[in-house]
Design a protein around this motif. Structure first.
Motif, PDB file in Angstrom:
ATOM      1  N   GLN A   1       0.466   4.210  -0.611  1.00  0.00           N
ATOM      2  CA  GLN A   1      -0.134   5.369   0.040  1.00  0.00           C
ATOM      3  C   GLN A   1      -0.260   5.164   1.553  1.00  0.00           C
ATOM      4  O   GLN A   1      -0.365   6.111   2.311  1.00  0.00           O
ATOM      5  CB  GLN A   1      -1.510   5.617  -0.599  1.00  0.00           C
ATOM      6  CG  GLN A   1      -2.382   6.633   0.078  1.00  0.00           C
ATOM      7  CD  GLN A   1      -3.776   6.080   0.349  1.00  0.00           C
ATOM      8  OE1 GLN A   1      -3.927   4.917   0.710  1.00  0.00           O
ATOM      9  NE2 GLN A   1      -4.785   6.918   0.174  1.00  0.00           N
TER      10      GLN A   1
ATOM     11  N   GLY B   1       0.479   8.751  -8.366  1.00  0.00           N
ATOM     12  CA  GLY B   1      -0.555   9.245  -7.462  1.00  0.00           C
ATOM     13  C   GLY B   1      -0.662   8.418  -6.199  1.00  0.00           C
ATOM     14  O   GLY B   1       0.268   7.696  -5.827  1.00  0.00           O
ATOM     15  N   ALA B   2      -1.828   8.528  -5.549  1.00  0.00           N
ATOM     16  CA  ALA B   2      -2.035   7.851  -4.273  1.00  0.00           C
ATOM     17  C   ALA B   2      -2.538   6.435  -4.509  1.00  0.00           C
ATOM     18  O   ALA B   2      -3.710   6.227  -4.780  1.00  0.00           O
ATOM     19  CB  ALA B   2      -3.027   8.638  -3.430  1.00  0.00           C
ATOM     20  N   VAL B   3      -1.657   5.464  -4.401  1.00  0.00           N
ATOM     21  CA  VAL B   3      -2.043   4.078  -4.655  1.00  0.00           C
ATOM     22  C   VAL B   3      -2.362   3.382  -3.336  1.00  0.00           C
ATOM     23  O   VAL B   3      -1.496   3.171  -2.493  1.00  0.00           O
ATOM     24  CB  VAL B   3      -0.935   3.320  -5.411  1.00  0.00           C
ATOM     25  CG1 VAL B   3      -1.283   1.841  -5.517  1.00  0.00           C
ATOM     26  CG2 VAL B   3      -0.736   3.925  -6.794  1.00  0.00           C
ATOM     27  N   ARG B   4      -3.633   3.019  -3.168  1.00  0.00           N
ATOM     28  CA  ARG B   4      -4.075   2.396  -1.921  1.00  0.00           C
ATOM     29  C   ARG B   4      -3.581   0.964  -1.841  1.00  0.00           C
ATOM     30  O   ARG B   4      -3.116   0.504  -0.827  1.00  0.00           O
ATOM     31  CB  ARG B   4      -5.604   2.412  -1.858  1.00  0.00           C
ATOM     32  CG  ARG B   4      -6.195   1.822  -0.588  1.00  0.00           C
ATOM     33  CD  ARG B   4      -6.198   2.827   0.529  1.00  0.00           C
ATOM     34  NE  ARG B   4      -6.978   3.994   0.201  1.00  0.00           N
ATOM     35  CZ  ARG B   4      -8.289   4.103   0.402  1.00  0.00           C
ATOM     36  NH1 ARG B   4      -8.949   3.122   0.962  1.00  0.00           N
ATOM     37  NH2 ARG B   4      -8.929   5.208   0.072  1.00  0.00           N
TER      38      ARG B   4
ATOM     39  N   ARG C   1      -1.491  -2.144  -4.071  1.00  0.00           N
ATOM     40  CA  ARG C   1      -0.723  -2.574  -5.229  1.00  0.00           C
ATOM     41  C   ARG C   1      -0.612  -4.092  -5.205  1.00  0.00           C
ATOM     42  O   ARG C   1      -0.206  -4.672  -4.205  1.00  0.00           O
ATOM     43  CB  ARG C   1       0.662  -1.924  -5.204  1.00  0.00           C
ATOM     44  CG  ARG C   1       1.679  -2.592  -6.102  1.00  0.00           C
ATOM     45  CD  ARG C   1       2.909  -1.748  -6.312  1.00  0.00           C
ATOM     46  NE  ARG C   1       2.703  -0.809  -7.412  1.00  0.00           N
ATOM     47  CZ  ARG C   1       3.704  -0.192  -8.056  1.00  0.00           C
ATOM     48  NH1 ARG C   1       4.955  -0.364  -7.691  1.00  0.00           N
ATOM     49  NH2 ARG C   1       3.445   0.631  -9.053  1.00  0.00           N
TER      50      ARG C   1
ATOM     51  N   ASP D   1      -2.447  -1.328  -9.823  1.00  0.00           N
ATOM     52  CA  ASP D   1      -2.543  -0.309  -8.780  1.00  0.00           C
ATOM     53  C   ASP D   1      -3.983   0.155  -8.631  1.00  0.00           C
ATOM     54  O   ASP D   1      -4.652   0.466  -9.616  1.00  0.00           O
ATOM     55  CB  ASP D   1      -1.662   0.897  -9.135  1.00  0.00           C
ATOM     56  CG  ASP D   1      -0.184   0.601  -8.932  1.00  0.00           C
ATOM     57  OD1 ASP D   1       0.136  -0.341  -8.174  1.00  0.00           O
ATOM     58  OD2 ASP D   1       0.655   1.308  -9.525  1.00  0.00           O
TER      59      ASP D   1
ATOM     60  N   SER E   1      -6.382   3.043  -6.963  1.00  0.00           N
ATOM     61  CA  SER E   1      -6.417   4.352  -6.299  1.00  0.00           C
ATOM     62  C   SER E   1      -7.851   4.829  -6.128  1.00  0.00           C
ATOM     63  O   SER E   1      -8.730   4.476  -6.919  1.00  0.00           O
ATOM     64  CB  SER E   1      -5.617   5.372  -7.111  1.00  0.00           C
ATOM     65  OG  SER E   1      -6.197   5.530  -8.384  1.00  0.00           O
TER      66      SER E   1
ATOM     67  N   SER F   1       0.849  -1.186   0.000  1.00  0.00           N
ATOM     68  CA  SER F   1       0.000   0.000   0.000  1.00  0.00           C
ATOM     69  C   SER F   1       0.889   1.241   0.000  1.00  0.00           C
ATOM     70  O   SER F   1       1.147   1.823   1.046  1.00  0.00           O
ATOM     71  CB  SER F   1      -0.913   0.016   1.233  1.00  0.00           C
ATOM     72  OG  SER F   1      -1.720   1.181   1.245  1.00  0.00           O
TER      73      SER F   1
ATOM     74  N   ARG G   1      -2.676   3.591   3.548  1.00  0.00           N
ATOM     75  CA  ARG G   1      -3.923   3.357   4.276  1.00  0.00           C
ATOM     76  C   ARG G   1      -4.360   1.897   4.304  1.00  0.00           C
ATOM     77  O   ARG G   1      -5.239   1.535   5.072  1.00  0.00           O
ATOM     78  CB  ARG G   1      -5.036   4.219   3.690  1.00  0.00           C
ATOM     79  CG  ARG G   1      -4.850   5.684   4.042  1.00  0.00           C
ATOM     80  CD  ARG G   1      -5.985   6.534   3.587  1.00  0.00           C
ATOM     81  NE  ARG G   1      -7.283   5.981   3.938  1.00  0.00           N
ATOM     82  CZ  ARG G   1      -8.432   6.524   3.582  1.00  0.00           C
ATOM     83  NH1 ARG G   1      -8.432   7.626   2.881  1.00  0.00           N
ATOM     84  NH2 ARG G   1      -9.576   5.970   3.919  1.00  0.00           N
TER      85      ARG G   1
END
Length: 276
Positions: A29, A89-92, A94, A112, A114, A27, A31
């Motif tokens: 990002q 960008g924001a990848v929650r 992967r 990915d 997001s 993750s 989260r």
DNA sequence: GCGGAATGTAGAT
DNA sequence: TCTACCTTCCGCT
């Protein structure tokens, strides 16, 4: 942007790329980091779509649950030498076939996620709980529309509201509901309990057809070729093609498109082709 | 650079 | 019924 066809398409693609393989889960990002660590390096048995939901069956018995919501999206990338590309960008979450093993005998795939509304790792029974509150999925094999018909027949709510309710039917979003109602010629505010059997069957058949088409095309094209005014053999224009959704004039009759609030969101319709 | 809109849902009120 | 929130993209300054 995701309605049911997007989800089923994603599931197909991800099964092709990931099913049965050992997956690196992370993750970038942050989260989803704690959950990712629990399944990192596990085998992904399969990805199961239902309506707008995706279920990831991990060999640990846990179930990954993803719902794209309004903004979520998947991006796929490929890498030859093990290391996946840096996330954009924001990848929650992967998911990657690149596991750091020494030998790489084919291109690695990285997917990915997001911006999802839901991305969680749940106990096995969570899936059944979610499915219990969803209506039939028109893209599921052997889907039975009976529960959907029953709910519509028993309801005073406008049909446009009911079609957006995932407990009535799972997978329809704001584009498809407008387009379905246009094609069957039903005004969005008609109460469910006033629809006859022929209309209900027409709604189901149209829904199945449209979503299946969207699944094949990877985009929403609800307009019949004959209504596009194309020369024979001419290719369809790019982009999504609708009769009423977000249009100023009806693609069929040219009348000015109106919107009405139903299910908390604007429903586009043609006042001529969909009389009250 | 900022603000609004976008194909959605869940949780609070 | 409402509000918050996930992110990207586009048009406006």
């Amino acid at each position: 942007m995701p309605e049911g066809h997007t989800i089923h398409r994603a599931a197909r693609q991800q099964n092709r790329a990931l099913k049965g393989r050992t997956i690196s889960v992370s993750s970038p990002q942050g989260r989803f980091a704690a959950d990712a660590a629990r399944i990192d390096g596990a085998v992904l048995e399969r990805v199961e779509p239902y309506g707008k939901h995706l279920f990831y069956h991990w060999e640990t018995g846990e179930i990954g649950h993803v719902h794209l919501g309004l903004f979520g999206r998947f991006r796929t990338s490929y890498s030859v030498l093990g290391d996946p590309t840096a996330p954009t960008g924001a990848v929650r979450m992967r998911l990657s076939t690149a596991t750091g093993a020494d030998r790489v005998d084919r291109a690695e795939v990285t997917i990915d996620l997001s911006g999802p509304t839901v991305c969680s790792l749940d106990p096995p029974d969570a899936r059944a709980q979610i499915l219990r509150r969803l209506g039939p999925d028109p893209l599921a094999r052997k889907a039975d529309p009976t529960p959907m018909f029953d709910r519509i027949r028993r309801s005073r709510r406008p049909i446009a509201d009911l079609l957006l309710d995932q407990a009535v039917v799972a997978g329809i979003g704001n584009v498809y509901r407008a387009e379905i109602l246009f094609v069957v010629g039903i005004h969005p505010l008609r109460p469910g309990d006033e629809l006859d059997d022929a209309e209900l069957h027409a709604i189901w058949a149209t829904t199945c057809g449209m979503l299946a088409q969207g699944l094949r095309d990877g985009r929403i094209v609800t307009v019949d070729r004959n209504d596009l005014g194309l020369a024979p053999g001419a290719r369809r224009p790019r982009g999504e093609a609708t009769y009423v959704y977000k249009r100023r004039a009806c693609l069929r009759c040219g009348d000015t498109i109106r919107t009405v609030e139903a299910g908390g969101r604007p429903c586009y319709y043609c006042p001529t082709d969909q009389e009250a």
